[in-house]
Design a protein around this motif. Structure first.
Motif, PDB file in Angstrom:
ATOM      1  N   SER A   1       0.826  -1.211   0.000  1.00 15.07           N
ATOM      2  CA  SER A   1       0.000   0.000   0.000  1.00 15.07           C
ATOM      3  C   SER A   1       0.857   1.256   0.000  1.00 15.07           C
ATOM      4  CB  SER A   1      -0.921   0.021   1.230  1.00 15.07           C
ATOM      5  OG  SER A   1      -1.827  -1.060   1.211  1.00 15.07           O
ATOM      6  N   GLU A   2       0.322   2.284  -0.624  1.00 18.52           N
ATOM      7  CA  GLU A   2       0.907   3.618  -0.596  1.00 18.52           C
ATOM      8  C   GLU A   2      -0.139   4.581  -0.040  1.00 18.52           C
ATOM      9  OE1 GLU A   2       3.813   5.194  -1.244  1.00 18.52           O
ATOM     10  OE2 GLU A   2       4.790   3.239  -1.413  1.00 18.52           O
ATOM     11  N   VAL A   3       0.272   5.395   0.936  1.00 15.62           N
ATOM     12  CA  VAL A   3      -0.636   6.356   1.551  1.00 15.62           C
ATOM     13  C   VAL A   3      -0.323   7.754   1.005  1.00 15.62           C
ATOM     14  CG1 VAL A   3      -1.487   7.365   3.696  1.00 15.62           C
ATOM     15  CG2 VAL A   3      -0.798   4.953   3.642  1.00 15.62           C
ATOM     16  N   PHE A   4      -1.300   8.348   0.353  1.00 13.20           N
ATOM     17  CA  PHE A   4      -1.191   9.726  -0.134  1.00 13.20           C
ATOM     18  C   PHE A   4      -1.661  10.629   1.007  1.00 13.20           C
ATOM     19  CE2 PHE A   4      -1.436   7.045  -3.751  1.00 13.20           C
ATOM     20  CZ  PHE A   4      -0.821   7.675  -4.818  1.00 13.20           C
ATOM     21  N   LYS A   5      -0.715  11.216   1.724  1.00 12.53           N
ATOM     22  CA  LYS A   5      -1.051  12.007   2.904  1.00 12.53           C
ATOM     23  C   LYS A   5      -1.228  13.486   2.562  1.00 12.53           C
ATOM     24  CE  LYS A   5       1.479   8.990   6.126  1.00 12.53           C
ATOM     25  NZ  LYS A   5       2.545   8.933   7.150  1.00 12.53           N
ATOM     26  N   ASP A   6      -1.942  14.187   3.450  1.00  8.23           N
ATOM     27  CA  ASP A   6      -2.113  15.636   3.347  1.00  8.23           C
ATOM     28  C   ASP A   6      -2.681  16.062   1.988  1.00  8.23           C
ATOM     29  OD1 ASP A   6      -1.068  15.970   5.929  1.00  8.23           O
ATOM     30  OD2 ASP A   6       0.977  15.950   5.169  1.00  8.23           O
ATOM     31  N   ILE A   7      -3.696  15.322   1.527  1.00 16.26           N
ATOM     32  CA  ILE A   7      -4.366  15.664   0.272  1.00 16.26           C
ATOM     33  C   ILE A   7      -5.423  16.735   0.558  1.00 16.26           C
ATOM     34  CG2 ILE A   7      -5.753  14.796  -1.644  1.00 16.26           C
ATOM     35  CD1 ILE A   7      -2.942  13.639  -1.529  1.00 16.26           C
TER      36      ILE A   7
END
Length: 223
Positions: A122-128
C-alpha cells in the motif's frame, strides 16, 4: 452574539461600503478551511444570511493498494513495479496530481504474502487537500487489472472516484492485477524522483564535483 450564531446588527452604524467578513483562526478551527464572504451595504441596507457555515478539513489521506499473486512473480523479469496515480481538484479550485510507485522485491514478497497466495503493498497519499479525486494505475509490462474495489470511493471501469466529505475519513482502493505475459526475459526498473549521475557544464571543477556527490541519490524536492 448568540450561541453558535454571530449577528452584526441591522446595518446601523455601518458606512456605505463593501465589507469582507473573515473567520479568524483559533484553536477550535485549527486544521480547517476558514470561511470568508463580502457584504455590500448601501442606502437600502443589507441583510446577508449565510445559513450554517461548515468548516471543511484542509486535508485528508487516500490509501491505494496493489495486489498480485506471489507465484506469478519471476524475478528474472525484474521486480514487478506499478505506478499509482491520483489526480483531481480541491474545493478551492486548485488542480493536483500525485504519483507513487509500488515495488515487489524478493524480500517484500516473502514478508507480505498472505495465506491466499497474494501479496499486497500500500501507498498512503497524505495531506491531500479536500476535493474530488480519481485514482488510476499507469500501464505496466506483463500485468493487467483484474478487479478494483474501494471504500469511500466509486468504482467505474479501471478507475475510482473519491468525492471527499468532512464526515468521512476512510478513502482507499485496492487494484488486483493478473499476469498475462510470460514470454522472454526482460527487466524493469523505476527511479522515484531521485537524482543520479549529476554533471555540470562549466563552473569550478572542484565545486561542481563536490555538489554532484552531495546531491547524489537525493529526492528532487530536497535539492
Amino acid at each position: 452574539i448568540y450561541e453558535k450564531d454571530v449577528n452584526f446588527g441591522s446595518g446601523k452604524g455601518f458606512l456605505y461600503d463593501t465589507y469582507l467578513v473573515e473567520e479568524q483562526s483559533c484553536t477550535a478551527n485549527k486544521g480547517y478551511i476558514l470561511e470568508s464572504f463580502e457584504v455590500t451595504i448601501n442606502e437600502n441596507g443589507a441583510t446577508v444570511d449565510k445559513g450554517t457555515l461548515q468548516n471543511l478539513p484542509k486535508t485528508k489521506q487516500i490509501t491505494l493498494t496493489k495486489r498480485i499473486k506471489a507465484s506469478d512473480i519471476n524475478f528474472k523479469n525484474g521486480d514487478p513495479i506499478f505506478i499509482l496515480k491520483l489526480t483531481g481538484t480541491d474545493y478551492a479550485g486548485k488542480s493536483h496530481t500525485y504519483y507513487r510507485q509500488v515495488r515487489f522485491d524478493a524480500a517484500t514478497v516473502k514478508k507480505n504474502t498472505g495465506s491466499d497466495g497474494y501479496v499486497s503493498l500500500s501507498e498512503v497519499f497524505k495531506d491531500i487537500p479536500m476535493g474530488d479525486y480519481v485514482a488510476t494505475e499507469e500501464e505496466t509490462g506483463r500485468y493487467k487489472l483484474s478487479t478494483l474495489t474501494s471504500q469511500g470511493g466509486t468504482v467505474s471501469g479501471e478507475h475510482v472516484t473519491f468525492n471527499m466529505t468532512p464526515a468521512n475519513d476512510t478513502y482507499n482502493a485496492t487494484f488486483t492485477n493478473f499476469k498475462y505475459d510470460w514470454q522472454y526475459y526482460t527487466h524493469t526498473d523505476v527511479v522515484d524522483n531521485k537524482l543520479t549521475n549529476v554533471r555540470f557544464l562549466g563552473g569550478c571543477s572542484g565545486n561542481t564535483q563536490g555538489v554532484s556527490k552531495l546531491v547524489e541519490g537525493m529526492d528532487i524536492d530536497e535539492v
